[in-house]
Design an enzyme around this catalytic site. Structure first.
Site, PDB file in Angstrom:
ATOM      1  N   HIS A 157       0.837  -1.187   0.000  1.00 44.68           N
ATOM      2  CA  HIS A 157       0.000   0.000   0.000  1.00 44.68           C
ATOM      3  C   HIS A 157       0.883   1.252   0.000  1.00 44.68           C
ATOM      4  O   HIS A 157       1.968   1.260   0.596  1.00 44.68           O
ATOM      5  CB  HIS A 157      -0.895   0.019   1.240  1.00 44.68           C
ATOM      6  CG  HIS A 157      -2.030  -0.963   1.170  1.00 44.68           C
ATOM      7  ND1 HIS A 157      -2.759  -1.171   0.021  1.00 44.68           N
ATOM      8  CD2 HIS A 157      -2.557  -1.793   2.107  1.00 44.68           C
ATOM      9  CE1 HIS A 157      -3.696  -2.088   0.258  1.00 44.68           C
ATOM     10  NE2 HIS A 157      -3.582  -2.489   1.513  1.00 44.68           N
ATOM     11  N   CYS A 213       0.126   2.090  -5.271  1.00 42.63           N
ATOM     12  CA  CYS A 213      -0.804   3.096  -5.766  1.00 42.63           C
ATOM     13  C   CYS A 213      -0.285   4.499  -5.446  1.00 42.63           C
ATOM     14  O   CYS A 213       0.495   4.692  -4.516  1.00 42.63           O
ATOM     15  CB  CYS A 213      -2.177   2.908  -5.146  1.00 42.63           C
ATOM     16  SG  CYS A 213      -2.929   1.307  -5.550  1.00 42.63           S
TER      17      CYS A 213
END
Length: 814
Positions: free
Chosen positions: A396, A445
């Site tokens: 993440h 991301c």
């Protein structure tokens, strides 16, 4: 003839039925029926299968029991059933079907021979009333190989490979151990050499040859030997053993002056040993001085000019690194956020590729914030002037105000910059080391974190022309994973791994990866690689390593790093009852280790014995239910399973960075004597020190000394814990946009989108795939595709032929 299936005892059939009823997908009664029907000897109609399936409606009904009875009534034999179970790789059912009716008394031996000799592989067994033999070369039957002795006369190079013998006795069967046959072929073979060789004796037939090379050439030294048992090899340079010199061919893809010296090979087996002749390897200078003499040289625009002699000296300069270091972090098992799947596979594959490029790689899974910070600190200690530094992160992440943040597994929900690691701050600290190349590959991301309006004020970066950022996706977009055959890859890594070994400038290589991604229909409109670079020189990941004169600090740094990647040595434990147990160790990642145990000796008076390991340190939080499994896959180790020895019990220890003290565990042995009902127990406590990354003390509350101070002071390698220092950064939070601190608010980051894409078909390689964003929660499947990747292991007894154990299958009867 073969025993009919209908004559098997009822309890044995019932046990087989239970195993098939609860079998894993792909190994149940339906697959058995399909396999048996495809052989042609037994006909099964759809109505037959429907009747079997209806048995689940009965109080004690069993579809498998019904199928086995049906196969028996239609003439299926035990051997045919065993062949079908072998094709399904249902080892537990095969073990149930095979019992002690067959006993192999002479096992085939591995051997190395010369082409043209006569080779005999022997397997002798006893059984009632008689035994039958069938030899296999790897997974194929050997024609006419149905006797206890397999004779190859004369043997040729194409006969090289792995051999095994299957022994049948009515309803029981057994396989011999694998035997490896190496066939060497000599050029210009002197007449009479084959007849003059002593039978089964160790003999070196191919001697290494001296070489005169220049910097950049490839060094290839070869030593060939024959003998029984099969020879082993260890190469030496100037009297010291070479770390990667355990094969008959020793290679260095790019030599420098440090590889110059006297080489020889020590060849040995269990009975004897012999040294090859010593040869000199000479390495010339790496600069090419070219002299140009220009006569009658006239400048344009000058009408009269005397003749002059001008001498130019050109040096061909090849870009190189003083060292190459890579830190790879994959975060999957988040405590407060959706778990990921791809980082484990991506980090593993990238580790293998970078090691082929001579990078010192540390690969870590699932790190907390303090562990990530300490790992970065240790990574920075390895950097120096001219070193190529590479940081890869999969997990993440998010991007705010031009800064990229990596999210640790213990990040709160919601998280902010103070809970994460800023990539740009790491770059600033790398620049202080005057590195030759700084590469960041960020597979995460890059959406904005709506819960974090903190503006980080970092020290200004230096203006250097050696920085490359490869972002898996564009700013404000998500990164995706692929699900295929139970494995997960990030989209970025799927395309990057196909080009990483190419000898091209880093930015050119990444440009081509971006083009490949753009051609895949699966990624269009969803994910596109973004490259940011200030690289002016034509530097590539394939550039050679040319170390300058080694300083004490450099040597200490390398020693510390090497110690942090040491595995415990394999060991043989002997218990008072006479049982011997082999303990082996293998590294899956720098913080993940596999322990495998195997009983290698059992006295005849002991009828049964079993062993397991237990009592692990509480720091590792080992689940006893996940330890001592029959296959590596059951422990969660899917990537190195093919490289581990078979017929062992496996335990996977993850998060070794949390280990505060030595790794101490207990080996428990349970055994039974004939005629005595009570089970006897023995225990041994084993201390293997701090394996792999545990030596660096990355766990919370512990920060190692500066590597150079620790190595060069009295008492090394003991460290004194010091307080961990935070990143050098200031925080500015505008008064009008204070972050929401409400508990329980879910922050999506890279995981912030609530949309989950549907399955799509990727036409780039003709296989069905599923594309999922990084935040989608998945369950990992043990089905994995085969990969040619190395595994670190200290088990010297592991034979190469073990990797074929799962591929052997019975050929279908014609």
């Amino acid at each position: 003839g073969p025993l009919p299936l209908s004559r098997l005892a009822g309890p044995l059939l019932r046990r087989l039925s239970e195993l098939l009823d609860r079998a894993a997908p792909g190994k149940g009664w339906r697959e058995l029926a399909q396999r048996a029907g495809s052989r042609g000897t037994v006909r099964l109609s759809p109505l037959d299968l429907e009747q079997c399936s209806l048995q689940v409606l009965e109080p004690e009904g069993s579809p498998s029991w019904s199928l086995l009875k049906l196969l028996g009534d239609r003439g299926c034999t035990v051997v045919e059933l065993a062949e079908s179970l072998q094709a399904l790789e249902h080892t537990e059912a095969l073990r149930c079907l095979s019992h002690s009716g067959v006993k192999i008394v002479v096992q085939p031996d591995s051997q190395a021979v010369l082409s043209g000799q006569v080779v005999k592989l022997c397997c002798w067994a006893t059984g009632h009333p008689f035994v039958q033999y069938q030899w296999f070369k790897q997974e194929r039957e050997v024609p006419h190989g149905n006797s206890p002795e397999l004779v190859l006369s004369p043997v040729s190079v194409k006969d090289s490979g792995f051999y095994i013998c299957r022994v049948n006795s009515e309803s029981s069967f057994m396989f011999s151990r694998w035997a490896r046959l190496e066939v060497c072929e000599l050029q210009d073979l002197p007449h009479g050499l084959l007849t003059g060789l002593p039978e089964n004796r160790l003999c070196i037939c191919n001697q290494p040859q001296p070489q005169n090379l220049t910097v950049g050439d490839a060094l290839v030294l070869e030593c060939g030997a024959v003998g029984n048992p099969i020879p082993h090899y260890q190469w030496f340079r100037n009297g010291f053993p070479l770390a990667n010199g355990s094969k008959n061919v020793y290679t260095v893809t790019y030599v420098d002056v440090g590889h110059q010296g006297t080489y020889w090979c020590h060849v040995f087996n269990d009975r004897e040993d012999e040294d090859s002749k010593k040869v000199e390897v000479i390495i010339g200078k790496d600069q090419i001085d070219t002299v140009f003499t220009l006569e009658n040289f006239k400048f344009k625009g000058v009408e009269s000019m005397e003749y002059i002699n001008v001498t130019f000296f050109f040096s061909l300069c090849v870009l190189a690194a003083t060292d190459k270091v890579a830190l790879l972090i994959g975060n999957m098992s988040y405590w407060n956020h959706p778990q990921l799947k791809a980082p484990m596979v991506d980090v593993y594959e990238l580790t293998s590729l970078l090691r082929q490029l001579d990078f010192k790689v540390v690969s870590l899974l699932d790190l907390t914030e303090s562990e990530m910070r300490n790992a970065v600190d240790e990574f920075l200690l390895l950097l120096d002037e001219g070193v190529y530094g590479l940081l890869y992160y999969a997990g993440h992440g998010y991007e705010n105000y031009g800064n990229s943040f990596m999210v640790p597994v213990d990040a709160p929900n919601p998280y902010r910059s103070a809970n994460c690691l800023c990539v740009q701050n790491i770059l600033r600290r790398m620049q202080e080391k005057r590195t030759g190349l700084n590469v960041f590959l960020l597979d995460m991301c890059r959406k904005r974190n709506e819960y974090d309006d903190t503006i980080l004020i970092l020290d200004a970066l230096k203006v250097t022309a050696n920085i490359v950022f490869g972002y898996a996706t564009c700013q404000g977009a998500e990164a995706y994973e692929i699900q295929q055959l139970g494995l997960a890859n990030g989209i970025f890594m799927k395309f990057l791994k196909d080009r990483l070994l190419e000898d091209k400038k880093v930015t050119v290589l990444l440009d081509e990866v971006a083009e490949d991604m753009g051609k895949c229909p699966l990624t269009k409109g969803k994910q596109a690689l973004e490259i940011r670079s200030s690289l002016s020189e034509k530097r590539a990941l394939t550039d050679p390593v040319r170390q300058s004169t080694s300083s004490a600090e450099c040597l200490a740094r390398n020693l510390q790093w090497a110690k942090a990647h040491e595995l415990p040595e394999s060991m043989s434990l002997e218990f008072q009852c006479g049982v011997q147990i082999q303990l082996g160790f293998a590294a899956e990642f720098s913080n993940v280790m596999i322990i495998y145990t195997q009983i290698i000796k059992k006295p005849p008076e002991i009828t049964a014995c079993r062993a397991h390991i237990t009592d692990f340190p509480l720091d590792l939080d080992v689940d006893p239910k996940e330890a001592n499994k029959g296959t590596p896959e059951e422990t969660g180790s899917y990537l190195v399973s093919k490289d581990l020895p078979r017929h062992c019990l496996y335990t996977r220890l993850s998060s070794l960075q949390k280990l505060r003290e030595h790794l101490i565990f207990t080996v428990c042995l349970h055994y039974e004597y004939s005629g005595i009902e009570d089970t006897m127990d023995e225990r041994k406590e084993i201390n293997v020190g701090k394996p792999l990354i545990a030596k660096l003390g990355l766990h919370p509350g512990f920060k190692t000394q500066n590597c150079l101070q620790a190595c060069c002071t009295p008492g090394y390698p003991f460290h004194n814990p010091v307080e961990s220092s935070p990143e050098a950064a200031e925080y500015y939070i505008p008064s009008h946009c204070q972050p929401n601190s409400s508990p329980g608010v879910y922050h999506p980051n890279c995981a912030c989108s609530n949309s989950i894409t549907q399955a799509e078909a990727c036409s780039c390689n003709g296989t069905a795939r599923m594309l999922a964003p990084r935040h989608e929660v998945q369950h990992y499947s043990p089905t994995v595709e085969k990969q040619n990747v190395p595994v670190e292991t200290t088990d010297d007894t592991v034979e190469l032929e073990l990797f074929l154990s799962d591929s052997l299958s019975f050929s279908e009867q014609q």
